[in-house]
Design an enzyme around this catalytic site. Structure first.
Site, PDB file in Angstrom:
ATOM      1  N   LYS A  80       3.594   1.426  -3.772  1.00 56.92           N
ATOM      2  CA  LYS A  80       3.044   0.649  -4.894  1.00 56.92           C
ATOM      3  C   LYS A  80       3.888   0.718  -6.162  1.00 56.92           C
ATOM      4  O   LYS A  80       3.880  -0.220  -6.946  1.00 56.92           O
ATOM      5  CB  LYS A  80       1.610   1.109  -5.200  1.00 56.92           C
ATOM      6  N   GLY A 116      -9.224  13.287 -11.272  1.00 59.37           N
ATOM      7  CA  GLY A 116      -7.874  13.031 -10.758  1.00 59.37           C
ATOM      8  C   GLY A 116      -7.036  12.332 -11.808  1.00 59.37           C
ATOM      9  O   GLY A 116      -7.563  11.651 -12.703  1.00 59.37           O
ATOM     10  N   ASN A 171      -8.519  16.919 -14.201  1.00 52.27           N
ATOM     11  CA  ASN A 171      -7.533  17.053 -13.126  1.00 52.27           C
ATOM     12  C   ASN A 171      -7.229  18.507 -12.858  1.00 52.27           C
ATOM     13  O   ASN A 171      -7.282  19.350 -13.753  1.00 52.27           O
ATOM     14  CB  ASN A 171      -6.241  16.309 -13.497  1.00 52.27           C
ATOM     15  N   ARG A 172      -6.913  18.776 -11.567  1.00 57.07           N
ATOM     16  CA  ARG A 172      -6.540  20.138 -11.180  1.00 57.07           C
ATOM     17  C   ARG A 172      -5.375  20.611 -12.049  1.00 57.07           C
ATOM     18  O   ARG A 172      -5.406  21.695 -12.597  1.00 57.07           O
ATOM     19  CB  ARG A 172      -6.141  20.124  -9.687  1.00 57.07           C
ATOM     20  N   ASP A 191      -6.006  -4.146  -7.482  1.00 53.29           N
ATOM     21  CA  ASP A 191      -6.845  -2.936  -7.378  1.00 53.29           C
ATOM     22  C   ASP A 191      -7.721  -2.822  -8.619  1.00 53.29           C
ATOM     23  O   ASP A 191      -8.859  -2.344  -8.548  1.00 53.29           O
ATOM     24  CB  ASP A 191      -5.964  -1.679  -7.298  1.00 53.29           C
ATOM     25  N   TYR A 240     -12.293   5.349   1.138  1.00 54.03           N
ATOM     26  CA  TYR A 240     -13.107   4.515   2.037  1.00 54.03           C
ATOM     27  C   TYR A 240     -13.141   5.003   3.479  1.00 54.03           C
ATOM     28  O   TYR A 240     -13.792   4.386   4.331  1.00 54.03           O
ATOM     29  CB  TYR A 240     -12.759   3.020   1.931  1.00 54.03           C
ATOM     30  N   THR A 248       0.843  -1.197   0.000  1.00 51.05           N
ATOM     31  CA  THR A 248       0.000   0.000   0.000  1.00 51.05           C
ATOM     32  C   THR A 248       0.874   1.241   0.000  1.00 51.05           C
ATOM     33  O   THR A 248       2.098   1.154  -0.136  1.00 51.05           O
ATOM     34  CB  THR A 248      -1.041  -0.062   1.153  1.00 51.05           C
ATOM     35  N   GLY A 291      -3.676  11.012 -10.714  1.00 52.06           N
ATOM     36  CA  GLY A 291      -2.526  10.525  -9.949  1.00 52.06           C
ATOM     37  C   GLY A 291      -2.331   9.034 -10.154  1.00 52.06           C
ATOM     38  O   GLY A 291      -2.821   8.434 -11.124  1.00 52.06           O
TER      39      GLY A 291
HETATM   40  P1  ATR Z   1      -2.870   8.741  -5.690  1.00 52.72           P
HETATM   41  O1  ATR Z   1      -1.824   7.699  -5.978  1.00 52.72           O
HETATM   42  O2  ATR Z   1      -3.676   8.481  -4.461  1.00 52.72           O
HETATM   43  O3  ATR Z   1      -3.739   9.004  -6.868  1.00 52.72           O
HETATM   44  P2  ATR Z   1      -1.317  11.107  -6.250  1.00 52.72           P
HETATM   45  O4  ATR Z   1      -0.577  10.410  -7.326  1.00 52.72           O
HETATM   46  O5  ATR Z   1      -0.592  12.019  -5.345  1.00 52.72           O
HETATM   47  O6  ATR Z   1      -2.086  10.074  -5.311  1.00 52.72           O
HETATM   48  O7  ATR Z   1      -2.514  11.891  -6.937  1.00 52.72           O
HETATM   49  C1  ATR Z   1      -3.370  12.713  -6.238  1.00 52.72           C
HETATM   50  C2  ATR Z   1      -4.490  13.190  -7.135  1.00 52.72           C
HETATM   51  O8  ATR Z   1      -5.377  13.948  -6.335  1.00 52.72           O
HETATM   52  C3  ATR Z   1      -4.020  14.092  -8.256  1.00 52.72           C
HETATM   53  O9  ATR Z   1      -4.906  13.983  -9.329  1.00 52.72           O
HETATM   54  C4  ATR Z   1      -4.129  15.473  -7.605  1.00 52.72           C
HETATM   55  O10 ATR Z   1      -4.249  16.536  -8.494  1.00 52.72           O
HETATM   56  P3  ATR Z   1      -2.907  17.248  -9.064  1.00 52.72           P
HETATM   57  O11 ATR Z   1      -2.356  16.328 -10.129  1.00 52.72           O
HETATM   58  O12 ATR Z   1      -3.405  18.526  -9.636  1.00 52.72           O
HETATM   59  O13 ATR Z   1      -2.000  17.418  -7.900  1.00 52.72           O
HETATM   60  C5  ATR Z   1      -5.414  15.285  -6.859  1.00 52.72           C
HETATM   61  N1  ATR Z   1      -5.584  16.232  -5.761  1.00 52.72           N
HETATM   62  C6  ATR Z   1      -4.970  16.200  -4.573  1.00 52.72           C
HETATM   63  N2  ATR Z   1      -5.391  17.239  -3.812  1.00 52.72           N
HETATM   64  C7  ATR Z   1      -6.294  17.931  -4.559  1.00 52.72           C
HETATM   65  C8  ATR Z   1      -7.099  19.086  -4.315  1.00 52.72           C
HETATM   66  N3  ATR Z   1      -7.066  19.732  -3.161  1.00 52.72           N
HETATM   67  N4  ATR Z   1      -7.929  19.479  -5.304  1.00 52.72           N
HETATM   68  C9  ATR Z   1      -7.987  18.823  -6.480  1.00 52.72           C
HETATM   69  N5  ATR Z   1      -7.245  17.732  -6.747  1.00 52.72           N
HETATM   70  C10 ATR Z   1      -6.415  17.276  -5.804  1.00 52.72           C
END
Ligand code: ATR
Length: 498
Positions: free
Chosen positions: A299, A358, A381-382, A335, A456, A295, A360
């Site tokens: 990963k 998202g 995505n942001r 997953d 979750y 986890t 990520g």
């Molecule tokens: P994970 O492996 O859990 O997906 P990650 O690779 O860090 O974690 O990705 C986090 C995701 O959540 C990304 O899409 C991130 O957006 P950015 O690419 O713009 O960073 C998104 N995310 C995290 N915090 C956010 C927020 N406050 N508002 C919008 N998107 C957010």
């Protein structure tokens, strides 16, 4: 054996606690340094009073350990050393089966006298060394020093600072087992050493109840029994686990140990808080582990350590399951099937228009899975650039050309509506403790969308609550967790049944 350390402040409470846990434990340790009353009296009376109460409750008697732990060793005793040794001597004539004497007591005449009194009284000495700051440089030499006297039980309680220390502790276990001793790694990192005490042949494992834990990392006897089924384990038990950081919040030990128990499989699943995956691989090989869940944040980092990976790992760039395969490790990503399972029950994805919020690590595997099932996908995505990178990677690796991207914000509402058969939320927005956050608060549901939030905790996010109120079908991250855990469990159980 399971030893309950009683941390009560009064004799009465200590006895009540030991009687209440009697069916779950094999020994009890009175931590007299934690008592807040006249110590001589309490120490002298504990064994007989406890036996009386056990008899009255129709419970069997069990051996008792007397410990008066000094502050320097992580205990609470702050009186004079002469007085502490007098109290230990009182205890030696009071019906204890074991006494915990620190290794440095051998250096003084009164300390050696205590040893002699214990021998004459037929009380076995647990010869202890506590290091609350770290792990001694030469563990083997330390264990040898603790084990100098025949008949004593060497006990080493040390504080691993990282997973390299944890590896060193596991590597030293055969020495302590050969000498019938106890080896404990304290703190969260050390928890596997407590859980694997029976598997590795430690004389006992300590536990305690209530908020006042006798030592950092102690588990409750109830947890040992109900979550772990600790007593089922032994030298022939195959070890499994979850590696993560943090990891103690994981629900996986509960899930996998329950399945092992229900199927009478000789497996045991333990949480490992790991900072460097390379250390975990060394630990896994030392313990001849069968497999592990992987986890956050490991990963991706685990992948270079694998000898084979299946197609889902490559596509997602993430591996959540490793399993022993010959001399190496095979990586699988459950997953992805876990994510698809509840969704494909609700809708046929072929031709469906899906929005993924998202871009990520988690989104990558999900977008791959959706595209593979034939869905058209919009990634919002942001940081739109990151969505574009994901789009490109999937096009290059798999030839998927049905992935669109956009910036996450109110201006995406129309696009979202046209990709609104399913909305999958993969960011951390809305996760505890920020439960009031909603990544698409600006979007109003038509009621026909299937809304799937992979978070979750909480089980129902604000986004899902809003979707439900609008009449949408809502799928929570708990269902994805269950789906991936079932698939993982199938892989682990298959290995155990071979
Ligand atoms: P994970 O492996 O859990 O997906 P990650 O690779 O860090 O974690 O990705 C986090 C995701 O959540 C990304 O899409 C991130 O957006 P950015 O690419 O713009 O960073 C998104 N995310 C995290 N915090 C956010 C927020 N406050 N508002 C919008 N998107 C957010």
């Amino acid at each position: 054996m399971i030893c309950l350390s009683v941390t009560s402040q009064s004799l009465e409470e200590a006895i009540r606690t030991a009687v209440a846990e009697a069916d779950r434990i094999d020994l009890v340790e009175l931590r007299a340094d934690l008592l807040r009353e006249e110590l001589s009296h309490a120490i002298a009376n504990f064994p007989d009073r406890l036996d009386d109460e056990l008899s009255r409750s129709g419970k069997r008697h069990f051996p008792k350990i007397l410990t008066i732990r000094r502050a320097a060793d992580g205990g609470a005793y702050d009186g004079s050393e002469a007085e502490r040794q007098r109290l230990l001597e009182v205890g030696l004539g009071s019906g204890y089966d074991y006494v915990d004497l620190e290794v440095d007591l051998r250096e003084s005449a009164p300390g050696r006298a205590l040893e002699e009194v214990a021998r004459l009284a037929g009380v076995r000495v647990i010869r202890s060394l506590h290091d609350t700051e770290g792990v001694p440089a030469d563990l083997e030499a330390t264990i040898a020093q603790l084990s100098e006297r025949a008949g004593e039980i060497p006990k080493l309680a040390i504080a691993p600072a990282n997973s390299a220390d944890l590896y060193r502790i596991f590597a030293a276990f055969p020495r302590i087992r050969d000498r019938g001793g106890i080896l404990v790694g304290m703190g969260t990192i050390g928890i596997p050493t407590r859980l694997l005490a029976r598997v590795l042949g430690s004389f006992l494992t300590y536990c305690s109840v209530g908020r006042r834990k006798a030592a950092p990392g102690h588990l409750e006897p109830e947890t040992l029994e109900q979550v772990y089924g600790y007593r089922r384990t032994g030298p022939s038990t195959r070890v499994f686990g979850v590696l993560g950081n943090p990891v103690m919040h994981s629900k996986s030990p509960d899930y996998h140990n329950r399945v092992f128990r229900e199927r009478s499989l000789n497996g045991f699943y333990v949480p490992f808080q790991i900072d460097d995956v390379a250390d975990f691989v060394r630990i896994a090989e030392l313990l001849d582990m069968g497999g592990a869940s992987v986890t956050l944040p490991h990963k991706s980092a685990v992948i270079p350590h694998l000898s084979e990976v299946d197609e889902t790992v490559e596509a997602a760039g993430a591996c959540n399951t490793v399993v022993r395969s010959g001399e190496g490790w095979r990586g699988v990503n459950t997953d992805i099937p876990g994510f698809l399972k509840p969704l494909t029950r609700a809708i046929s994805l072929s031709g469906a228009a899906v929005t993924v919020i998202g871009a990520g690590g988690a989104a990558r595997g999900i977008v791959y899975a959706l595209a593979r099932e034939g869905a058209r996908v919009l990634v919002l995505n942001r940081t739109v650039e990151r969505a574009r990178e994901l789009q490109q990677a999937l096009a290059e690796m798999h030839g998927f050309d049905a992935v669109e991207v956009g910036a996450l914000g109110p201006e995406a509402a129309d696009a979202l509506r046209s990709y609104g058969d399913v909305i999958v939320q993969t960011t951390s927005v809305g996760m505890a403790p920020n439960e009031e956050a909603d990544p698409i608060g600006w979007y109003s549901f038509s009621g026909r969308e299937i809304v799937y939030d992979i978070i979750y905790t909480p089980e129902t996010t604000r986004l899902l609550r809003r979707a439900q109120a609008a009449g949408c079908l809502a799928i929570s991250g708990t269902e994805m967790f269950r789906g991936q855990a079932e698939e993982q469990s199938r892989i682990f159980c298959e290995l155990l049944s071979r």
